[in-house]
Design an enzyme around this catalytic site. Structure first.
Site, PDB file in Angstrom:
ATOM      1  N   GLY A  10       0.828  -1.212   0.000  1.00 30.36           N
ATOM      2  CA  GLY A  10       0.000   0.000   0.000  1.00 30.36           C
ATOM      3  C   GLY A  10       0.854   1.249   0.000  1.00 30.36           C
ATOM      4  O   GLY A  10       0.610   2.196   0.758  1.00 30.36           O
ATOM      5  N   ALA A  11       1.881   1.252  -0.879  1.00 30.00           N
ATOM      6  CA  ALA A  11       2.826   2.388  -0.880  1.00 30.00           C
ATOM      7  C   ALA A  11       2.468   3.448  -1.918  1.00 30.00           C
ATOM      8  O   ALA A  11       3.197   4.422  -2.075  1.00 30.00           O
ATOM      9  CB  ALA A  11       4.241   1.873  -1.122  1.00 30.00           C
ATOM     10  N   SER A  12       1.346   3.278  -2.622  1.00 30.80           N
ATOM     11  CA  SER A  12       1.049   4.236  -3.704  1.00 30.80           C
ATOM     12  C   SER A  12       0.501   5.568  -3.179  1.00 30.80           C
ATOM     13  O   SER A  12       0.438   6.541  -3.927  1.00 30.80           O
ATOM     14  CB  SER A  12       0.063   3.615  -4.703  1.00 30.80           C
ATOM     15  OG  SER A  12      -1.127   3.253  -4.040  1.00 30.80           O
ATOM     16  N   ASN A  89       0.775  -2.448   5.403  1.00 29.81           N
ATOM     17  CA  ASN A  89       0.075  -1.161   5.444  1.00 29.81           C
ATOM     18  C   ASN A  89      -1.162  -1.101   4.550  1.00 29.81           C
ATOM     19  O   ASN A  89      -2.086  -0.334   4.835  1.00 29.81           O
ATOM     20  CB  ASN A  89       1.085  -0.061   5.040  1.00 29.81           C
ATOM     21  CG  ASN A  89       0.421   1.263   4.775  1.00 29.81           C
ATOM     22  OD1 ASN A  89       0.008   1.954   5.719  1.00 29.81           O
ATOM     23  ND2 ASN A  89       0.273   1.629   3.509  1.00 29.81           N
ATOM     24  N   SER A 141      -4.891   0.552  13.889  1.00 29.73           N
ATOM     25  CA  SER A 141      -5.761   1.742  13.958  1.00 29.73           C
ATOM     26  C   SER A 141      -6.283   1.874  15.378  1.00 29.73           C
ATOM     27  O   SER A 141      -6.488   0.857  16.077  1.00 29.73           O
ATOM     28  CB  SER A 141      -6.922   1.530  12.981  1.00 29.73           C
ATOM     29  OG  SER A 141      -8.049   2.272  13.384  1.00 29.73           O
ATOM     30  N   TYR A 154     -14.442  -2.378   9.498  1.00 31.85           N
ATOM     31  CA  TYR A 154     -13.026  -1.994   9.403  1.00 31.85           C
ATOM     32  C   TYR A 154     -12.346  -2.282  10.745  1.00 31.85           C
ATOM     33  O   TYR A 154     -11.283  -2.905  10.808  1.00 31.85           O
ATOM     34  CB  TYR A 154     -12.951  -0.511   9.053  1.00 31.85           C
ATOM     35  CG  TYR A 154     -11.585   0.134   9.160  1.00 31.85           C
ATOM     36  CD1 TYR A 154     -10.688   0.074   8.099  1.00 31.85           C
ATOM     37  CD2 TYR A 154     -11.198   0.825  10.313  1.00 31.85           C
ATOM     38  CE1 TYR A 154      -9.432   0.689   8.189  1.00 31.85           C
ATOM     39  CE2 TYR A 154      -9.961   1.432  10.410  1.00 31.85           C
ATOM     40  CZ  TYR A 154      -9.080   1.365   9.338  1.00 31.85           C
ATOM     41  OH  TYR A 154      -7.844   1.962   9.433  1.00 31.85           O
ATOM     42  N   ALA A 156     -13.217  -4.343  13.013  1.00 33.85           N
ATOM     43  CA  ALA A 156     -13.138  -5.790  13.252  1.00 33.85           C
ATOM     44  C   ALA A 156     -11.955  -6.403  12.497  1.00 33.85           C
ATOM     45  O   ALA A 156     -11.223  -7.242  13.043  1.00 33.85           O
ATOM     46  CB  ALA A 156     -14.445  -6.457  12.824  1.00 33.85           C
ATOM     47  N   THR A 157     -11.744  -5.964  11.245  1.00 34.44           N
ATOM     48  CA  THR A 157     -10.624  -6.537  10.483  1.00 34.44           C
ATOM     49  C   THR A 157      -9.290  -6.145  11.129  1.00 34.44           C
ATOM     50  O   THR A 157      -8.364  -6.952  11.204  1.00 34.44           O
ATOM     51  CB  THR A 157     -10.634  -6.062   9.004  1.00 34.44           C
ATOM     52  OG1 THR A 157     -10.549  -4.622   8.966  1.00 34.44           O
ATOM     53  CG2 THR A 157     -11.897  -6.512   8.281  1.00 34.44           C
TER      54      THR A 157
HETATM   55  N1  LIG Z   1      -5.996   7.447   7.374  1.00 36.43           N
HETATM   56  C1  LIG Z   1      -6.305   7.118   8.629  1.00 36.43           C
HETATM   57  O1  LIG Z   1      -7.013   7.840   9.329  1.00 36.43           O
HETATM   58  C2  LIG Z   1      -5.766   5.833   9.208  1.00 36.43           C
HETATM   59  C3  LIG Z   1      -5.765   5.681  10.605  1.00 36.43           C
HETATM   60  C4  LIG Z   1      -5.290   4.503  11.147  1.00 36.43           C
HETATM   61  C5  LIG Z   1      -4.807   3.506  10.322  1.00 36.43           C
HETATM   62  N2  LIG Z   1      -4.817   3.683   8.968  1.00 36.43           N
HETATM   63  C6  LIG Z   1      -4.315   2.580   8.132  1.00 36.43           C
HETATM   64  O2  LIG Z   1      -3.237   3.039   7.356  1.00 36.43           O
HETATM   65  C7  LIG Z   1      -3.091   2.202   6.224  1.00 36.43           C
HETATM   66  C8  LIG Z   1      -2.840   3.061   5.006  1.00 36.43           C
HETATM   67  O3  LIG Z   1      -3.976   3.855   4.727  1.00 36.43           O
HETATM   68  P1  LIG Z   1      -3.889   5.395   4.363  1.00 36.43           P
HETATM   69  O4  LIG Z   1      -4.597   6.131   5.419  1.00 36.43           O
HETATM   70  O5  LIG Z   1      -2.519   5.769   4.027  1.00 36.43           O
HETATM   71  O6  LIG Z   1      -4.878   5.449   3.097  1.00 36.43           O
HETATM   72  P2  LIG Z   1      -4.577   5.478   1.531  1.00 36.43           P
HETATM   73  O7  LIG Z   1      -3.850   6.714   1.169  1.00 36.43           O
HETATM   74  O8  LIG Z   1      -5.908   5.221   0.893  1.00 36.43           O
HETATM   75  O9  LIG Z   1      -3.606   4.250   1.299  1.00 36.43           O
HETATM   76  C9  LIG Z   1      -4.061   2.924   1.213  1.00 36.43           C
HETATM   77  C10 LIG Z   1      -3.020   2.143   0.448  1.00 36.43           C
HETATM   78  O10 LIG Z   1      -3.427   0.764   0.409  1.00 36.43           O
HETATM   79  C11 LIG Z   1      -3.347   0.312  -0.926  1.00 36.43           C
HETATM   80  N3  LIG Z   1      -4.310  -0.736  -1.174  1.00 36.43           N
HETATM   81  C12 LIG Z   1      -5.659  -0.726  -0.954  1.00 36.43           C
HETATM   82  N4  LIG Z   1      -6.211  -1.877  -1.363  1.00 36.43           N
HETATM   83  C13 LIG Z   1      -5.192  -2.639  -1.855  1.00 36.43           C
HETATM   84  C14 LIG Z   1      -5.128  -3.922  -2.438  1.00 36.43           C
HETATM   85  N5  LIG Z   1      -6.222  -4.681  -2.605  1.00 36.43           N
HETATM   86  N6  LIG Z   1      -3.921  -4.409  -2.816  1.00 36.43           N
HETATM   87  C15 LIG Z   1      -2.803  -3.649  -2.673  1.00 36.43           C
HETATM   88  N7  LIG Z   1      -2.802  -2.433  -2.126  1.00 36.43           N
HETATM   89  C16 LIG Z   1      -3.981  -1.917  -1.730  1.00 36.43           C
HETATM   90  C17 LIG Z   1      -3.633   1.551  -1.788  1.00 36.43           C
HETATM   91  O11 LIG Z   1      -3.040   1.413  -3.068  1.00 36.43           O
HETATM   92  P3  LIG Z   1      -3.807   1.089  -4.441  1.00 36.43           P
HETATM   93  O12 LIG Z   1      -5.178   1.711  -4.345  1.00 36.43           O
HETATM   94  O13 LIG Z   1      -2.931   1.687  -5.470  1.00 36.43           O
HETATM   95  O14 LIG Z   1      -3.847  -0.411  -4.498  1.00 36.43           O
HETATM   96  C18 LIG Z   1      -2.881   2.611  -1.001  1.00 36.43           C
HETATM   97  O15 LIG Z   1      -1.540   2.642  -1.365  1.00 36.43           O
HETATM   98  C19 LIG Z   1      -4.367   1.355   6.135  1.00 36.43           C
HETATM   99  O16 LIG Z   1      -4.097   0.049   6.611  1.00 36.43           O
HETATM  100  C20 LIG Z   1      -5.313   2.061   7.111  1.00 36.43           C
HETATM  101  O17 LIG Z   1      -6.236   1.185   7.674  1.00 36.43           O
HETATM  102  C21 LIG Z   1      -5.252   4.836   8.389  1.00 36.43           C
END
Ligand SMILES: NC(=O)c1ccc[n+]([C@@H]2O[C@H](COP(=O)([O-])OP(=O)(O)OC[C@H]3O[C@@H](n4cnc5c(N)ncnc54)[C@H](OP(=O)(O)O)[C@@H]3O)[C@@H](O)[C@H]2O)c1
Length: 238
Positions: A10-12, A89, A141, A154, A156-157
């Site tokens: 999830g590095a994009s 991630n 989270s 979310y 729960a996962t």
């Molecule tokens: N933002 C918050 O408030 C928050 C708080 C706590 C925890 N988190 C956690 O932080 C992590 C990153 O999220 P973020 O907040 O940075 O959001 P984000 O910018 O939407 O990043 C999510 C990343 O996951 C990748 N992804 C999603 N589905 C995927 C799949 N099926 N296969 C491969 N990659 C996938 C996306 O890339 P592609 O779409 O290019 O595949 C993207 O790079 C998540 O696990 C989230 O639960 C976020």
């Protein structure tokens, strides 16, 4: 330990992107995994400009497809050699009451956040166990800490994966060369839930760069002072 090579799912965008940039700044080569290859390739160019001494390997894959996850880890080691760090991630979220989610959203949440994480951690841990060294970072989270009405499935996962992380952390507690770290961020300024930015006070949210900073500190803690669960809370009401 000197870290040379990290893989990040999830590095994009968002947190994963910030972590990849932080690793590169710290002279760690990175394998970056996600579905949107254009974003990964742009990030790869940014990393090469930032630090020409590190290698970067963009890999298009989907954590819902366990074969693509396995191919990623196999290719990683072929390209770069031993894996030192894996940041689990990749994740998605839908801000809806449980029964308002449609069937596809339920399936995607389970397959991305739960099964996708389990397969990714499985392959990373097998590599770490083979050489008895490595750092596993799980991006959890704060929804695992209290009931969530906004994102119940979310939560729960995330709680399910945290259960595995807790067992692994216990298993490797006395092992000074394998680190298991659960990062538990509160609301962070990313695109995770479209529309959030604008609806909430952005200044009260955590920056993804700050999370990357704390991850780097956590993996570099002294061997006799392991970081297990690191809660990063935002400064306002979400
Ligand atoms: N933002 C918050 O408030 C928050 C708080 C706590 C925890 N988190 C956690 O932080 C992590 C990153 O999220 P973020 O907040 O940075 O959001 P984000 O910018 O939407 O990043 C999510 C990343 O996951 C990748 N992804 C999603 N589905 C995927 C799949 N099926 N296969 C491969 N990659 C996938 C996306 O890339 P592609 O779409 O290019 O595949 C993207 O790079 C998540 O696990 C989230 O639960 C976020």
């Amino acid at each position: 330990m000197t870290y040379k090579f990290a893989a990040i799912s999830g590095a994009s965008s968002g947190i994963g992107r910030s972590v990849a940039l932080k690793m590169a700044r710290e002279n760690v080569s990175v394998a970056i995994f996600a579905r949107r290859i254009d974003k990964l390739e742009n990030l790869a160019e940014e990393i090469k400009a930032l630090n020409p001494h590190v290698k970067v390997f963009p890999f298009q894959g989907d954590v819902r497809d366990k074969d693509s996850v396995e191919r990623f880890f196999n290719t990683c080691e072929l390209e770069f050699g031993p894996l030192d760090i894996f940041v689990n991630n990749a994740g998605i979220a839908y801000s809806k009451p449980f029964t308002h989610l449609d069937g596809k959203q339920v399936q995607d949440l389970i397959e991305t956040n739960f099964s996708g994480s389990i397969w990714s951690i499985y392959h990373a841990m097998r590599l770490f166990e083979k050489r008895n060294t490595g750092a596993l970072i799980n991006i959890s989270s704060t929804t695992i800490l209290k009931a969530s009405q906004a994102v119940p499935l979310y939560a729960a996962t995330k709680l399910g994966v945290a259960g595995l992380i807790r067992s692994l952390e216990e298993k490797y507690l006395t092992n000074k060369d394998i680190k298991i770290i659960n990062i538990i961020p509160g609301p962070t300024l990313t695109d995770l839930v479209p529309g959030t930015i604008g609806r909430v006070d952005a200044e009260s949210m955590i920056s993804p760069d700050d999370i990357a900073h704390w991850i780097w500190l956590a993996i570099n803690s002294p061997k006799n002072c392991k970081v297990s669960n690191l809660v990063l809370r935002n400064s306002g009401v979400f």
